[in-house]
Design an enzyme around this catalytic site. Structure first.
Site, PDB file in Angstrom:
ATOM      1  N   ARG A  48      55.010 -42.112  57.131  1.00  0.00           N
ATOM      2  CA  ARG A  48      55.756 -43.004  58.025  1.00  0.00           C
ATOM      3  C   ARG A  48      56.678 -43.946  57.267  1.00  0.00           C
ATOM      4  O   ARG A  48      56.821 -45.126  57.603  1.00  0.00           O
ATOM      5  CB  ARG A  48      54.796 -43.833  58.890  1.00  0.00           C
ATOM      6  CG  ARG A  48      53.899 -43.019  59.752  1.00  0.00           C
ATOM      7  CD  ARG A  48      54.671 -42.161  60.761  1.00  0.00           C
ATOM      8  NE  ARG A  48      53.735 -41.330  61.489  1.00  0.00           N
ATOM      9  CZ  ARG A  48      53.423 -40.085  61.116  1.00  0.00           C
ATOM     10  NH1 ARG A  48      54.005 -39.518  60.072  1.00  0.00           N
ATOM     11  NH2 ARG A  48      52.561 -39.382  61.799  1.00  0.00           N
ATOM     12  N   SER A 102      51.687 -45.347  68.140  1.00  0.00           N
ATOM     13  CA  SER A 102      50.529 -45.703  67.294  1.00  0.00           C
ATOM     14  C   SER A 102      50.673 -47.100  66.716  1.00  0.00           C
ATOM     15  O   SER A 102      51.718 -47.455  66.162  1.00  0.00           O
ATOM     16  CB  SER A 102      50.386 -44.704  66.148  1.00  0.00           C
ATOM     17  OG  SER A 102      50.116 -43.430  66.661  1.00  0.00           O
ATOM     18  N   GLU A 104      51.232 -49.457  61.667  1.00  0.00           N
ATOM     19  CA  GLU A 104      52.334 -48.486  61.660  1.00  0.00           C
ATOM     20  C   GLU A 104      53.550 -49.100  62.346  1.00  0.00           C
ATOM     21  O   GLU A 104      54.686 -48.820  61.999  1.00  0.00           O
ATOM     22  CB  GLU A 104      51.926 -47.198  62.381  1.00  0.00           C
ATOM     23  CG  GLU A 104      53.049 -46.178  62.403  1.00  0.00           C
ATOM     24  CD  GLU A 104      52.594 -44.791  62.813  1.00  0.00           C
ATOM     25  OE1 GLU A 104      51.451 -44.412  62.490  1.00  0.00           O
ATOM     26  OE2 GLU A 104      53.393 -44.096  63.447  1.00  0.00           O
TER      27      GLU A 104
HETATM   28  C1  LIG Z   1      55.533 -44.000  72.863  1.00  0.00           C
HETATM   29  C2  LIG Z   1      55.853 -43.743  71.418  1.00  0.00           C
HETATM   30  C3  LIG Z   1      55.223 -42.715  70.753  1.00  0.00           C
HETATM   31  C4  LIG Z   1      55.505 -42.462  69.410  1.00  0.00           C
HETATM   32  N1  LIG Z   1      54.859 -41.450  68.782  1.00  0.00           N
HETATM   33  C5  LIG Z   1      55.147 -41.192  67.490  1.00  0.00           C
HETATM   34  C6  LIG Z   1      54.528 -40.117  66.802  1.00  0.00           C
HETATM   35  O1  LIG Z   1      53.730 -39.367  67.349  1.00  0.00           O
HETATM   36  N2  LIG Z   1      54.845 -39.927  65.500  1.00  0.00           N
HETATM   37  C7  LIG Z   1      55.734 -40.733  64.859  1.00  0.00           C
HETATM   38  O2  LIG Z   1      55.991 -40.522  63.677  1.00  0.00           O
HETATM   39  N3  LIG Z   1      56.340 -41.743  65.475  1.00  0.00           N
HETATM   40  C8  LIG Z   1      56.064 -41.984  66.771  1.00  0.00           C
HETATM   41  N4  LIG Z   1      56.681 -43.014  67.394  1.00  0.00           N
HETATM   42  C9  LIG Z   1      57.564 -43.871  66.617  1.00  0.00           C
HETATM   43  C10 LIG Z   1      59.006 -43.423  66.607  1.00  0.00           C
HETATM   44  O3  LIG Z   1      59.138 -42.143  66.052  1.00  0.00           O
HETATM   45  C11 LIG Z   1      59.765 -44.364  65.711  1.00  0.00           C
HETATM   46  O4  LIG Z   1      59.651 -45.655  66.238  1.00  0.00           O
HETATM   47  C12 LIG Z   1      61.212 -44.012  65.543  1.00  0.00           C
HETATM   48  O5  LIG Z   1      61.726 -44.721  64.429  1.00  0.00           O
HETATM   49  C13 LIG Z   1      61.960 -44.388  66.771  1.00  0.00           C
HETATM   50  O6  LIG Z   1      63.267 -43.997  66.616  1.00  0.00           O
HETATM   51  P1  LIG Z   1      64.402 -44.673  67.455  1.00  0.00           P
HETATM   52  O7  LIG Z   1      65.552 -43.791  67.259  1.00  0.00           O
HETATM   53  O8  LIG Z   1      63.953 -44.955  68.836  1.00  0.00           O
HETATM   54  O9  LIG Z   1      64.637 -45.981  66.628  1.00  0.00           O
HETATM   55  P2  LIG Z   1      64.530 -47.509  67.035  1.00  0.00           P
HETATM   56  O10 LIG Z   1      63.243 -47.780  67.721  1.00  0.00           O
HETATM   57  O11 LIG Z   1      65.805 -47.901  67.670  1.00  0.00           O
HETATM   58  O12 LIG Z   1      64.475 -48.098  65.581  1.00  0.00           O
HETATM   59  C14 LIG Z   1      63.341 -47.937  64.777  1.00  0.00           C
HETATM   60  C15 LIG Z   1      63.771 -48.159  63.342  1.00  0.00           C
HETATM   61  O13 LIG Z   1      64.551 -47.035  62.927  1.00  0.00           O
HETATM   62  C16 LIG Z   1      65.780 -47.500  62.390  1.00  0.00           C
HETATM   63  N5  LIG Z   1      66.810 -46.538  62.737  1.00  0.00           N
HETATM   64  C17 LIG Z   1      67.091 -46.052  63.976  1.00  0.00           C
HETATM   65  N6  LIG Z   1      68.114 -45.179  63.900  1.00  0.00           N
HETATM   66  C18 LIG Z   1      68.483 -45.123  62.594  1.00  0.00           C
HETATM   67  C19 LIG Z   1      69.492 -44.403  61.870  1.00  0.00           C
HETATM   68  N7  LIG Z   1      70.338 -43.576  62.454  1.00  0.00           N
HETATM   69  N8  LIG Z   1      69.579 -44.596  60.533  1.00  0.00           N
HETATM   70  C20 LIG Z   1      68.739 -45.448  59.899  1.00  0.00           C
HETATM   71  N9  LIG Z   1      67.783 -46.159  60.519  1.00  0.00           N
HETATM   72  C21 LIG Z   1      67.651 -45.988  61.858  1.00  0.00           C
HETATM   73  C22 LIG Z   1      66.032 -48.851  63.080  1.00  0.00           C
HETATM   74  O14 LIG Z   1      66.863 -49.669  62.282  1.00  0.00           O
HETATM   75  C23 LIG Z   1      64.638 -49.408  63.170  1.00  0.00           C
HETATM   76  O15 LIG Z   1      64.260 -50.059  61.968  1.00  0.00           O
HETATM   77  C24 LIG Z   1      56.433 -43.279  68.721  1.00  0.00           C
HETATM   78  C25 LIG Z   1      57.093 -44.305  69.393  1.00  0.00           C
HETATM   79  C26 LIG Z   1      56.817 -44.538  70.724  1.00  0.00           C
HETATM   80  C27 LIG Z   1      57.537 -45.651  71.433  1.00  0.00           C
END
Ligand SMILES: Cc1cc2nc3c(=O)[nH]c(=O)nc-3n(C[C@H](O)[C@H](O)[C@H](O)COP(=O)(O)OP(=O)(O)OC[C@H]3O[C@@H](n4cnc5c(N)ncnc54)[C@H](O)[C@@H]3O)c2cc1C
Length: 291
Positions: A156, A206, A276
């Site tokens: 992660r 998580s 996490e």
């Molecule tokens: C209900 C739920 C279930 C989830 N289940 C899992 C799982 O099973 N496994 C797992 O690994 N994760 C899981 N996640 C976590 C999810 O994968 C991460 O939070 C992921 O980073 C979300 O991506 P986002 O595009 O929505 O980013 P955001 O939530 O908008 O941002 C999260 C972070 O990523 C950074 N970021 C976003 N886009 C970029 C980019 N293009 N370049 C650089 N940095 C960027 C942002 O700056 C921020 O720090 C879950 C999240 C939720 C809400």
């Protein structure tokens, strides 16, 4: 890799004769500009080619254990998934195009960039397993392309958390598969996922990382904490490593539950859970210190 094949003699690697059936995998590129198309990728230095094809230099072909090289098909996914492409959508699109590898990563809300940023993973697959390279833009506007290894992916985490660079393109190395089977696999994994996770209620996924060799959810559940509430936040009755907002929960409510989860697991099992979730603000220093 773009534009027509250069004139002149075939590249030396394209003439290399393999001793065995040559394998090839295919690549899917995701990014925001008009040139971001999924193509077969040519990997000159490792390529094993059975036959030379005149149009190879315009394509991208890879080198591993799947199709014979003469089954190359040129561009495999038309169009551009676009900015902020949801990973789940990209996985489905790839599956429909007969490209497998993203199925396990198709069940949670994330853009491709967000998933690369945190090296997201599910069901034993992490995005680093299929990511081949990424294009980045730094805060100063500098652009560069990095390989997966250069992102230093770990559980992660990647070094993007430190560098602050933005992912603008991702290139995945995917294996050919039967579209119907790949789509069925996506549906099967998602159905399994939603059996054990809360759905239709706000949550951030998580809460704690899995400790080595165990599951945070199992440890928290063993402490009998499912359904425990603080204000409007609740440890999900379905999955002990998820906190849900039953309506109007505050950060303080969520953090109260996180401390309880952490402390009870530490007391009962001697395991210190590490968040996490990315925690922001002044309330969280004690939870974040273990990170
Ligand atoms: C209900 C739920 C279930 C989830 N289940 C899992 C799982 O099973 N496994 C797992 O690994 N994760 C899981 N996640 C976590 C999810 O994968 C991460 O939070 C992921 O980073 C979300 O991506 P986002 O595009 O929505 O980013 P955001 O939530 O908008 O941002 C999260 C972070 O990523 C950074 N970021 C976003 N886009 C970029 C980019 N293009 N370049 C650089 N940095 C960027 C942002 O700056 C921020 O720090 C879950 C999240 C939720 C809400």
């Amino acid at each position: 890799r773009r534009g027509p094949a250069p004139a002149g003699p075939a590249r030396p690697e394209a003439r290399a004769a393999p001793s065995v059936e040559p394998p090839a995998r295919r690549h899917l590129a995701v990014g925001p500009d008009e040139n971001h198309r999924a193509r077969r990728v040519r990997q000159a230095e490792h390529q094993h080619l059975r036959k030379h094809r005149a149009d190879l230099p315009g394509r991208e072909v890879d080198h591993r254990h799947h199709l014979p090289a003469d089954q190359r098909g040129g561009r495999v996914v038309g169009g551009d998934p676009g900015r902020g492409a949801p990973l789940a959508q990209v996985a489905r699109r790839a599956a429909k195009a007969g490209l497998g590898g993203l199925e396990a990563l198709s069940g949670f809300p994330s853009t491709v960039g967000g998933a690369v940023f945190m090296n997201a993973g599910c069901y034993g697959v992490e995005i680093r397993d299929v990511l081949r390279s990424a294009r980045l833009v730094g805060r100063d506007g500098a652009r560069r392309r990095v390989t997966t290894v250069e992102l230093e992916p770990a559980y992660r985490s990647t070094n993007l958390k430190r560098s602050g660079e933005i992912v603008t393109r991702a290139l995945f190395e995917l294996a050919p598969g039967e579209p119907a089977a790949l789509l069925a696999r996506i549906d099967e994994l998602n159905a399994r996922r939603w059996q054990s996770l809360p759905s239709g209620v706000a949550n951030a996924g998580s809460v704690f990382r899995n400790p080595p060799g165990d599951y945070a959810g199992r440890l928290i559940d063993a402490c009998g904490l499912k359904g425990t509430r603080a204000g409007a936040a609740e440890i999900s009755p379905r999955h002990a490593n998820v906190i849900v907002n039953t309506g109007g929960a505050t950060a303080r409510d969520v953090l109260t539950l996180m401390r309880r989860m952490r402390d009870e697991v530490a007391e009962r099992f001697g395991v210190r859970l590490v968040p996490e979730l990315m925690l922001l603000g002044d309330l969280v220093h004690d939870l974040d210190e273990a990170r």
